[in-house]
Design an enzyme around this catalytic site. Structure first.
Site, mmCIF file in Angstrom:
data_model
loop_
_atom_site.group_PDB
_atom_site.id
_atom_site.type_symbol
_atom_site.label_atom_id
_atom_site.label_comp_id
_atom_site.label_asym_id
_atom_site.label_seq_id
_atom_site.Cartn_x
_atom_site.Cartn_y
_atom_site.Cartn_z
ATOM 1 N N CYS A 9 0.880 -1.173 0.000
ATOM 2 C CA CYS A 9 0.000 0.000 0.000
ATOM 3 C C CYS A 9 0.915 1.220 0.000
ATOM 4 O O CYS A 9 1.730 1.382 0.921
ATOM 5 C CB CYS A 9 -0.858 -0.023 1.264
ATOM 6 S SG CYS A 9 -1.782 1.499 1.566
ATOM 7 N N CYS B 118 -1.011 3.902 -6.426
ATOM 8 C CA CYS B 118 -1.822 3.281 -5.376
ATOM 9 C C CYS B 118 -2.032 1.854 -5.853
ATOM 10 O O CYS B 118 -2.300 1.625 -7.041
ATOM 11 C CB CYS B 118 -3.160 4.011 -5.248
ATOM 12 S SG CYS B 118 -4.423 3.108 -4.327
HETATM 13 N N1 DGL Z 1 -3.822 0.562 -1.820
HETATM 14 C C1 DGL Z 1 -3.639 1.795 -1.071
HETATM 15 C C2 DGL Z 1 -2.455 2.578 -1.662
HETATM 16 O O1 DGL Z 1 -1.646 1.982 -2.361
HETATM 17 C C3 DGL Z 1 -4.973 2.444 -0.986
HETATM 18 C C4 DGL Z 1 -5.049 3.585 -0.089
HETATM 19 C C5 DGL Z 1 -6.342 3.887 0.582
HETATM 20 O O2 DGL Z 1 -6.863 3.042 1.302
HETATM 21 O O3 DGL Z 1 -6.766 5.037 0.455
HETATM 22 O O4 DGL Z 1 -2.261 3.741 -1.431
#
Ligand code: DGL
Length: 252
Positions: free
Chosen positions: A73, A179
């Site tokens: 993430c 993301c």
């Molecule tokens: N997969 C997360 C990232 O790479 C998502 C972030 C979120 O939950 O806003 O930033």
């Protein structure tokens, strides 16, 4: 040599876009994936909130005997990697937006970096951005986008992209998917922006994990395919089951 699992952490199922690349590279390893849907999205949370959640999840991974942790993430990486590395003495591998890849592969193209507000505003991303600075770059904090991808509503995703990407049509060559949820909507982004090159950090972070495991003598010596365990933090059982089903479909 060690067959303990590698812990993967994301605010939801998006981190599957990283794990599916790692599984190709390190197929004999065992994995434990934690999807924190009770607390997503991370992108709009304060640094302290994201750090506290990541710390709790890493403690759970320690109970699961994980030999290394991958922050799958970008937001968690941007806000919590420093804290976690300071606190824990086992390998913590963290993804970051693939802006260096653009610098290395297509620096003359106009670039759009899509990421959460939390990632774009973080100190970690600012350092990366100015290290590989290219004035032909636009930064787009995609407030709410990870959330609607997590919900999986295609119509809502299309509407969001149509409204928010309209100003970049015809002006962008490179798109950084900053993301881990965004590689799931490449087709929808292409439908608005046309023929663009995508860059994301999933292969890079998988290779980095392999290097780190090798260096620490933690690679599995197993000759058989590893396992993947999935846990979601939602309080609602139907949600947990639905997430698990979608996760394993996307992992294929
Ligand atoms: N997969 C997360 C990232 O790479 C998502 C972030 C979120 O939950 O806003 O930033």
């Amino acid at each position: 040599m060690n067959d303990n699992p590698i812990g993967y952490l994301d605010s939801g199922i998006g981190g599957v876009t990283v794990l599916r690349k790692t599984v190709k590279l390190l197929s004999n390893e065992n994995y434990f994936f934690f999807s924190d849907s009770a607390h997503n999205p991370y992108g709009d949370k304060t640094d302290e909130e994201v750090i506290a959640r990541c710390d709790e999840i890493v403690q759970l991974m320690i109970q699961k005997n994980c030999k290394a942790v991958v922050l799958a993430c970008n937001t968690a990486s941007a806000k919590a990697a420093g804290f976690l590395r300071e606190k824990y003495d086992f390998p913590i591998v963290a993804i970051e937006p693939a802006y260096k890849m653009v610098h290395d592969n297509n620096p003359d193209g106009a670039t759009l970096v899509m990421a959460t507000k939390g990632t774009i505003e973080s100190e970690k991303f600012h350092k990366l951005f100015y290290k590989y600075y290219n004035e032909n770059t636009a930064l787009m904090p995609c407030v709410g986008l990870a959330d609607i991808i997590e919900k999986g509503d295609r119509a809502e995703i299309k509407k969001y992209l149509f409204e928010n990407l309209a100003e970049y049509v015809g002006l962008v060559d490179n798109v950084v998917l900053g993301c881990t949820h965004y590689p799931l909507i490449k087709d929808e982004i292409s439908a608005v922006l046309g023929d663009v090159k995508f860059f994301d950090g999933s292969v890079g972070v998988s290779k980095q994990l392999k290097r780190v495991l090798e260096k620490n003598d933690l690679l599995s010596s197993s000759q058989t395919l590893g396992t993947v365990e999935f846990v979601d933090s939602s309080a609602d059982e139907a949600t947990r089951i639905a997430k698990q089903k979608r996760f394993f479909e996307l992992l294929k």
